[in-house]
Design a protein around this motif. Structure first.
Motif, PDB file in Angstrom:
ATOM      1  N   ILE A   8      -8.000   6.165   0.134  1.00 38.46           N
ATOM      2  CA  ILE A   8      -7.485   5.933  -1.227  1.00 38.46           C
ATOM      3  C   ILE A   8      -6.108   5.281  -1.100  1.00 38.46           C
ATOM      4  CG2 ILE A   8      -6.951   6.943  -3.462  1.00 38.46           C
ATOM      5  CD1 ILE A   8      -8.798   9.263  -2.825  1.00 38.46           C
ATOM      6  N   LEU A   9      -6.025   4.013  -1.426  1.00 35.56           N
ATOM      7  CA  LEU A   9      -4.762   3.272  -1.298  1.00 35.56           C
ATOM      8  C   LEU A   9      -3.945   3.505  -2.569  1.00 35.56           C
ATOM      9  CD1 LEU A   9      -6.261   0.010   0.243  1.00 35.56           C
ATOM     10  CD2 LEU A   9      -5.716   2.206   1.339  1.00 35.56           C
ATOM     11  N   GLY A  10      -2.674   3.837  -2.394  1.00 37.32           N
ATOM     12  CA  GLY A  10      -1.900   4.329  -3.536  1.00 37.32           C
ATOM     13  C   GLY A  10      -2.324   5.752  -3.852  1.00 37.32           C
ATOM     14  N   GLY A  11      -2.768   6.455  -2.818  1.00 38.64           N
ATOM     15  CA  GLY A  11      -3.376   7.779  -2.990  1.00 38.64           C
ATOM     16  C   GLY A  11      -2.397   8.908  -3.238  1.00 38.64           C
ATOM     17  N   ALA A  32      -5.370   9.698   2.259  1.00 39.79           N
ATOM     18  CA  ALA A  32      -4.488   9.287   1.163  1.00 39.79           C
ATOM     19  C   ALA A  32      -3.477   8.285   1.718  1.00 39.79           C
ATOM     20  CB  ALA A  32      -3.784  10.504   0.575  1.00 39.79           C
ATOM     21  N   GLY A  33      -3.555   7.062   1.237  1.00 39.03           N
ATOM     22  CA  GLY A  33      -2.667   6.009   1.720  1.00 39.03           C
ATOM     23  C   GLY A  33      -1.409   5.898   0.881  1.00 39.03           C
ATOM     24  N   SER A  34      -0.334   5.486   1.543  1.00 39.32           N
ATOM     25  CA  SER A  34       0.955   5.316   0.883  1.00 39.32           C
ATOM     26  C   SER A  34       1.691   4.166   1.553  1.00 39.32           C
ATOM     27  CB  SER A  34       1.771   6.609   1.037  1.00 39.32           C
ATOM     28  OG  SER A  34       3.112   6.406   0.638  1.00 39.32           O
ATOM     29  N   ARG A  35       2.727   3.651   0.869  1.00 38.64           N
ATOM     30  CA  ARG A  35       3.573   2.671   1.560  1.00 38.64           C
ATOM     31  C   ARG A  35       4.342   3.365   2.672  1.00 38.64           C
ATOM     32  NH1 ARG A  35       6.207   0.585  -3.926  1.00 38.64           N
ATOM     33  NH2 ARG A  35       5.911   2.824  -4.249  1.00 38.64           N
ATOM     34  N   LEU A  36       4.535   4.671   2.532  1.00 41.38           N
ATOM     35  CA  LEU A  36       5.299   5.451   3.517  1.00 41.38           C
ATOM     36  C   LEU A  36       4.400   6.520   4.131  1.00 41.38           C
ATOM     37  CD1 LEU A  36       8.519   6.046   1.388  1.00 41.38           C
ATOM     38  CD2 LEU A  36       8.262   4.455   3.320  1.00 41.38           C
ATOM     39  N   VAL A  56      -8.190  16.397   3.961  1.00 38.11           N
ATOM     40  CA  VAL A  56      -7.421  15.251   3.496  1.00 38.11           C
ATOM     41  C   VAL A  56      -6.315  14.936   4.503  1.00 38.11           C
ATOM     42  CG1 VAL A  56      -6.095  14.262   1.577  1.00 38.11           C
ATOM     43  CG2 VAL A  56      -7.885  15.947   1.118  1.00 38.11           C
ATOM     44  N   GLU A  57      -6.246  13.674   4.885  1.00 33.84           N
ATOM     45  CA  GLU A  57      -5.181  13.211   5.785  1.00 33.84           C
ATOM     46  C   GLU A  57      -4.294  12.246   5.021  1.00 33.84           C
ATOM     47  OE1 GLU A  57      -7.067  11.301   9.199  1.00 33.84           O
ATOM     48  OE2 GLU A  57      -8.688  12.750   8.907  1.00 33.84           O
ATOM     49  N   GLY A  58      -3.079  12.052   5.513  1.00 33.58           N
ATOM     50  CA  GLY A  58      -2.182  11.071   4.916  1.00 33.58           C
ATOM     51  C   GLY A  58      -1.862   9.992   5.927  1.00 33.58           C
ATOM     52  N   ALA A  59      -1.645   8.775   5.460  1.00 31.86           N
ATOM     53  CA  ALA A  59      -1.401   7.651   6.373  1.00 31.86           C
ATOM     54  C   ALA A  59      -0.744   6.525   5.585  1.00 31.86           C
ATOM     55  CB  ALA A  59      -2.729   7.161   6.959  1.00 31.86           C
ATOM     56  N   THR A  60      -0.342   5.491   6.296  1.00 31.61           N
ATOM     57  CA  THR A  60       0.067   4.284   5.587  1.00 31.61           C
ATOM     58  C   THR A  60      -1.182   3.687   4.938  1.00 31.61           C
ATOM     59  OG1 THR A  60      -0.396   2.881   7.488  1.00 31.61           O
ATOM     60  CG2 THR A  60       1.876   3.728   7.277  1.00 31.61           C
ATOM     61  N   ASN A  61      -0.973   2.845   3.934  1.00 32.67           N
ATOM     62  CA  ASN A  61      -2.124   2.189   3.306  1.00 32.67           C
ATOM     63  C   ASN A  61      -2.934   1.415   4.350  1.00 32.67           C
ATOM     64  OD1 ASN A  61      -1.842   3.003   0.568  1.00 32.67           O
ATOM     65  ND2 ASN A  61      -0.215   1.485   0.259  1.00 32.67           N
ATOM     66  N   ARG A  62      -2.255   0.770   5.305  1.00 31.42           N
ATOM     67  CA  ARG A  62      -2.997  -0.019   6.301  1.00 31.42           C
ATOM     68  C   ARG A  62      -3.842   0.876   7.209  1.00 31.42           C
ATOM     69  NH1 ARG A  62      -3.572  -4.974   8.027  1.00 31.42           N
ATOM     70  NH2 ARG A  62      -1.786  -5.820   6.901  1.00 31.42           N
ATOM     71  N   ASP A  63      -3.249   1.956   7.698  1.00 31.75           N
ATOM     72  CA  ASP A  63      -4.012   2.849   8.582  1.00 31.75           C
ATOM     73  C   ASP A  63      -5.172   3.490   7.823  1.00 31.75           C
ATOM     74  OD1 ASP A  63      -2.435   2.204  10.716  1.00 31.75           O
ATOM     75  OD2 ASP A  63      -1.192   4.019  10.625  1.00 31.75           O
ATOM     76  N   LEU A  84      -3.319  -5.445  -1.754  1.00 30.77           N
ATOM     77  CA  LEU A  84      -4.696  -5.511  -1.245  1.00 30.77           C
ATOM     78  C   LEU A  84      -4.950  -6.811  -0.486  1.00 30.77           C
ATOM     79  CD1 LEU A  84      -6.390  -3.811  -4.306  1.00 30.77           C
ATOM     80  CD2 LEU A  84      -6.046  -2.832  -2.037  1.00 30.77           C
ATOM     81  N   VAL A  85      -4.321  -7.892  -0.891  1.00 30.16           N
ATOM     82  CA  VAL A  85      -4.469  -9.150  -0.150  1.00 30.16           C
ATOM     83  C   VAL A  85      -3.886  -8.994   1.255  1.00 30.16           C
ATOM     84  CG1 VAL A  85      -3.612 -11.532  -0.009  1.00 30.16           C
ATOM     85  CG2 VAL A  85      -4.665 -10.699  -2.124  1.00 30.16           C
ATOM     86  N   GLU A  86      -2.747  -8.305   1.339  1.00 32.87           N
ATOM     87  CA  GLU A  86      -2.139  -8.087   2.661  1.00 32.87           C
ATOM     88  C   GLU A  86      -3.042  -7.276   3.586  1.00 32.87           C
ATOM     89  OE1 GLU A  86       2.432  -8.110   0.987  1.00 32.87           O
ATOM     90  OE2 GLU A  86       1.717  -6.297   1.981  1.00 32.87           O
ATOM     91  N   LEU A  87      -3.884  -6.434   2.987  1.00 32.46           N
ATOM     92  CA  LEU A  87      -4.712  -5.520   3.791  1.00 32.46           C
ATOM     93  C   LEU A  87      -6.139  -6.024   3.982  1.00 32.46           C
ATOM     94  CD1 LEU A  87      -3.611  -2.107   2.219  1.00 32.46           C
ATOM     95  CD2 LEU A  87      -2.840  -3.126   4.367  1.00 32.46           C
ATOM     96  N   LYS A  88      -6.449  -7.212   3.466  1.00 31.21           N
ATOM     97  CA  LYS A  88      -7.870  -7.576   3.348  1.00 31.21           C
ATOM     98  C   LYS A  88      -8.593  -7.678   4.688  1.00 31.21           C
ATOM     99  CE  LYS A  88      -7.773 -12.546   3.056  1.00 31.21           C
ATOM    100  NZ  LYS A  88      -7.830 -13.747   2.302  1.00 31.21           N
ATOM    101  N   ASP A  89      -7.862  -7.902   5.772  1.00 34.44           N
ATOM    102  CA  ASP A  89      -8.519  -7.958   7.086  1.00 34.44           C
ATOM    103  C   ASP A  89      -9.136  -6.611   7.466  1.00 34.44           C
ATOM    104  OD1 ASP A  89      -7.723 -10.537   7.218  1.00 34.44           O
ATOM    105  OD2 ASP A  89      -6.091 -10.205   8.667  1.00 34.44           O
ATOM    106  N   GLU A  90      -8.654  -5.560   6.838  1.00 32.28           N
ATOM    107  CA  GLU A  90      -9.179  -4.224   7.158  1.00 32.28           C
ATOM    108  C   GLU A  90     -10.438  -3.892   6.351  1.00 32.28           C
ATOM    109  OE1 GLU A  90      -7.660  -2.951   9.569  1.00 32.28           O
ATOM    110  OE2 GLU A  90      -5.646  -3.832   9.485  1.00 32.28           O
ATOM    111  N   PHE A  91     -10.825  -4.787   5.451  1.00 31.66           N
ATOM    112  CA  PHE A  91     -11.903  -4.448   4.510  1.00 31.66           C
ATOM    113  C   PHE A  91     -13.284  -4.941   4.954  1.00 31.66           C
ATOM    114  CE2 PHE A  91      -8.615  -4.872   0.809  1.00 31.66           C
ATOM    115  CZ  PHE A  91      -8.034  -3.676   1.178  1.00 31.66           C
ATOM    116  N   THR A  92     -13.338  -5.657   6.053  1.00 31.56           N
ATOM    117  CA  THR A  92     -14.591  -6.310   6.451  1.00 31.56           C
ATOM    118  C   THR A  92     -15.741  -5.295   6.559  1.00 31.56           C
ATOM    119  OG1 THR A  92     -13.222  -7.808   7.722  1.00 31.56           O
ATOM    120  CG2 THR A  92     -15.588  -7.908   8.143  1.00 31.56           C
ATOM    121  N   GLY A  93     -16.837  -5.616   5.898  1.00 33.62           N
ATOM    122  CA  GLY A  93     -18.026  -4.765   5.978  1.00 33.62           C
ATOM    123  C   GLY A  93     -17.951  -3.517   5.100  1.00 33.62           C
ATOM    124  N   LYS A  94     -16.918  -3.405   4.265  1.00 34.72           N
ATOM    125  CA  LYS A  94     -16.752  -2.210   3.424  1.00 34.72           C
ATOM    126  C   LYS A  94     -16.902  -2.593   1.948  1.00 34.72           C
ATOM    127  CE  LYS A  94     -13.572  -0.623   6.965  1.00 34.72           C
ATOM    128  NZ  LYS A  94     -12.234  -0.156   7.346  1.00 34.72           N
TER     129      LYS A  94
END
Ligand code: NAP
Length: 216
Positions: A8-11, A32-36, A56-63, A84-94
């Protein structure tokens, strides 16, 4: 515990936390993703404490996006596309399920936040719009049952998204192509007005006349 984590980005926000609680309660691993990273971890720890779980785990939005099998965005309208554009390489196949709506909601039929996002991502990932009409208060109310309109251009993706939405305990309903999500978004504007008139905080919707499954 089910296979495949939901990121969940902005989670760390109200809507993301409400969704995290519902999916975690259903046995899904949630990130749960966050900028921090630290803020993500803190939000996850709070939810785990509330649920008495470790799901539930917490991580950066990218991780989070990298580790998640399904990507959910509860980012604010301002900044969601850029993030989301910055992260789009992580979205392949999802698939990317976005709960974001244009703010303030538009009642005159402008393209929805999900349509704008889809146009910018240009096919990098299937975009699904869902949860626009579902308030964070309704998500936090375990006894609440309401419907969730699910919009996507591909029927197979839409059906898969309905199943994931259904894990929250709410009923996902296939509601048409992404273009129709502008109606869902306008409906949310209407619900905010209903909230004001009736002095409540979390009016939602139910669709009648469907078989119980709702999804087809
Ligand atoms: N709240 C509701 O009842 C509700 C109902 C239906 C739909 N929605 C939609 O769901 C989305 C989230 O709502 P919310 O109330 O949870 O929002 P929110 O709390 O304002 O934002 C969610 C998270 O996004 C991150 N964020 C804030 N500004 C950002 C920026 N400029 N760029 C990237 N990340 C940013 C923050 O996390 P970090 O600081 O940890 O990065 C924040 O915790 C919105 O688009 C809203 O329209 C909300």
């Amino acid at each position: 515990v089910k296979e495949g984590a939901i990121a969940i980005l902005g989670g760390t926000g109200k809507e993301g936390q409400g969704l995290a609680i519902r999916w975690a309660r259903a046995g899904r691993r949630v990130i749960a993703g966050s900028r921090l990273e630290e803020k993500g971890r803190r939000a996850a720890a709070e939810i785990n404490a509330e649920l008495g779980s470790t799901g539930v785990e917490g991580a950066t939005n990218r991780d989070a996006a990298r580790a998640g099998e399904v990507i959910v965005s509860t980012l604010p309208y301002d900044g969601h596309i850029q993030t989301l554009v910055e992260l789009k390489d992580e979205f392949t196949g999802k698939m990317l399920i976005t709960a974001t709506l244009r703010w303030p909601p538009d009642l005159s039929g402008k393209p929805s936040a999900a349509e704008e996002l889809n146009e910018t991502l240009a096919g990098a990932v299937p975009v699904v719009a869902a949860f626009q009409t579902v308030s964070s208060g309704a998500l936090r109310d375990a006894g609440r049952f309401e419907d969730v309109l699910v919009f996507a251009d591909d029927a197979g993706i839409r059906q898969a998204a309905v199943a994931i939405v259904g894990e929250t305990g709410l009923r996902g309903i296939e509601a048409g192509p992404l273009k129709a999500s502008r109606v869902g978004e306008a409906l949310t504007g209407l619900l905010l007005g209903i909230n004001r008139i009736h002095r409540v905080h979390s009016a939602g919707i139910r669709i009648t006349g469907l078989p119980d499954e709702g999804g087809t």
